[in-house]
Design a protein around this motif. Structure first.
Motif, PDB file in Angstrom:
ATOM      1  N   TYR A 122       0.854  -1.198   0.000  1.00 37.74           N
ATOM      2  CA  TYR A 122       0.000   0.000   0.000  1.00 37.74           C
ATOM      3  C   TYR A 122       0.881   1.235   0.000  1.00 37.74           C
ATOM      4  N   GLU A 123       0.480   2.256  -0.765  1.00 39.33           N
ATOM      5  CA  GLU A 123       1.163   3.550  -0.679  1.00 39.33           C
ATOM      6  C   GLU A 123       0.136   4.652  -0.800  1.00 39.33           C
ATOM      7  N   LYS A 124       0.243   5.659   0.011  1.00 36.37           N
ATOM      8  CA  LYS A 124      -0.611   6.847  -0.100  1.00 36.37           C
ATOM      9  C   LYS A 124       0.297   8.042   0.156  1.00 36.37           C
ATOM     10  N   LEU A 125       0.552   8.781  -0.912  1.00 38.24           N
ATOM     11  CA  LEU A 125       1.538   9.861  -0.829  1.00 38.24           C
ATOM     12  C   LEU A 125       0.928  11.152  -1.347  1.00 38.24           C
ATOM     13  N   PRO A 126       1.378  12.310  -0.850  1.00 39.31           N
ATOM     14  CA  PRO A 126       0.865  13.579  -1.367  1.00 39.31           C
ATOM     15  C   PRO A 126       1.098  13.683  -2.882  1.00 39.31           C
ATOM     16  N   GLN A 127       0.103  14.209  -3.601  1.00 38.17           N
ATOM     17  CA  GLN A 127       0.194  14.345  -5.070  1.00 38.17           C
ATOM     18  C   GLN A 127       1.471  15.052  -5.499  1.00 38.17           C
ATOM     19  N   ASP A 128       1.812  16.108  -4.750  1.00 39.33           N
ATOM     20  CA  ASP A 128       2.938  16.952  -5.154  1.00 39.33           C
ATOM     21  C   ASP A 128       4.238  16.543  -4.460  1.00 39.33           C
ATOM     22  N   ILE A 129       4.365  15.267  -4.133  1.00 40.94           N
ATOM     23  CA  ILE A 129       5.530  14.836  -3.336  1.00 40.94           C
ATOM     24  C   ILE A 129       6.856  15.135  -4.048  1.00 40.94           C
ATOM     25  N   ALA A 130       6.850  15.138  -5.379  1.00 41.77           N
ATOM     26  CA  ALA A 130       8.098  15.385  -6.128  1.00 41.77           C
ATOM     27  C   ALA A 130       8.623  16.799  -5.880  1.00 41.77           C
ATOM     28  N   ASP A 131       7.748  17.706  -5.419  1.00 31.74           N
ATOM     29  CA  ASP A 131       8.177  19.092  -5.154  1.00 31.74           C
ATOM     30  C   ASP A 131       8.578  19.290  -3.694  1.00 31.74           C
ATOM     31  N   ARG A 132       8.553  18.244  -2.911  1.00 34.75           N
ATOM     32  CA  ARG A 132       8.778  18.405  -1.462  1.00 34.75           C
ATOM     33  C   ARG A 132      10.106  17.794  -1.018  1.00 34.75           C
ATOM     34  N   TYR A 133      10.558  18.245   0.147  1.00 36.34           N
ATOM     35  CA  TYR A 133      11.629  17.553   0.870  1.00 36.34           C
ATOM     36  C   TYR A 133      10.949  16.467   1.690  1.00 36.34           C
ATOM     37  N   VAL A 134      11.476  15.257   1.602  1.00 37.32           N
ATOM     38  CA  VAL A 134      10.783  14.124   2.225  1.00 37.32           C
ATOM     39  C   VAL A 134      11.593  13.571   3.392  1.00 37.32           C
ATOM     40  N   PHE A 135      10.915  13.417   4.536  1.00 36.84           N
ATOM     41  CA  PHE A 135      11.500  12.715   5.674  1.00 36.84           C
ATOM     42  C   PHE A 135      10.904  11.308   5.689  1.00 36.84           C
ATOM     43  N   LEU A 136      11.735  10.328   5.369  1.00 33.90           N
ATOM     44  CA  LEU A 136      11.290   8.935   5.427  1.00 33.90           C
ATOM     45  C   LEU A 136      11.439   8.469   6.870  1.00 33.90           C
TER      46      LEU A 136
END
Ligand code: URA
Length: 217
Positions: A122-136
């Motif tokens: 399962y994955e649910k990610l913000p639509q604009d994730i490519a424009d964000r800094y991501v904390f995994l």
């Protein structure tokens, strides 16, 4: 805080007595769940603050109530957290405490019973994730299997590796090497580097199953 040689891109929290005290509590098998949660949350907060330290800023001058100028900075860019379900969800509140209204995505990876390999469920990610800094977010970096798969999902969604920071409470050299072999440019922010893994792939000395200790016992 400098990046650790020979672990380029690995940032270990300052090993102060304060931090050592927090780890002593959460590693203790006799620590009860409410204390485990409280002290793990304190470490998570430190990891998030350290993660934020690595994000870009721009010079910003403000005027204070004493009519003086203060030359500071302001934060650039949008952030989001992505937790690996279930244990990673324990780190979401720490991120929310530091970043108001932060977007949070989720990824579920479990062992495939037939192949014994990690499988994306399962994955649910913000639509604009490519424009964000991501904390995994995942508290334990053991073999690295889940984190590598989760990171592949992020990269497929267009997130640039240099915009990803992987936050964990405990890792080991084996996990770091596996992760870095695949993603040399991703920053790992951790509070402890343990000796290794036991035959069940648990970190040693470790603290046992983080998800069980945070959510169940
Ligand atoms: N996950 C855990 O919860 N603990 C470990 O030691 C390794 C992976």
């Amino acid at each position: 805080m400098a990046s650790l040689e020979p672990f380029k891109n690995v940032h270990l929290l300052n090993q102060s007595n304060q931090l050592l005290g927090l780890y002593t509590i959460i590693r203790d098998k006799n620590t009860k769940r409410p204390d485990f949660i409280f002290y793990a949350d304190r470490i998570i907060r430190l990891l998030v603050e350290e993660g934020l330290n690595h994000l870009p800023v721009m010079p910003t001058t403000v005027e204070t109530h004493t009519m003086q100028k203060f030359e500071g900075v302001s934060f650039l860019g949008k952030i989001c957290g992505v937790s690996i379900i279930r244990a990673g969800e324990s780190m979401e509140q720490g991120l929310r405490d530091c970043c108001r209204s932060v977007r949070i995505g989720k990824i579920l990876i479990q062992r495939d019973e037939e192949t014994a390999l990690p499988k994306l469920f399962y994955e649910k990610l913000p639509q604009d994730i490519a424009d964000r800094y991501v904390f995994l977010l995942d508290p334990m970096l053991a073999t690295g299997g889940s984190a590598i798969m989760a990171t592949e999902v992020l990269i497929k969604r267009g997130v640039k590796p240099e915009r990803i920071s992987f936050l964990n409470l405990i890792c080991c050299e084996e996990g770091i090497e596996a992760y870095r072999a695949r993603f040399p440019d991703i920053r790992i922010i951790t509070g402890a580097i343990d000796k290794g893994l036991d035959e069940n792939k648990y970190l040693v000395p470790g603290l046992g199953d983080f998800g069980d200790r945070y959510y169940c016992i």
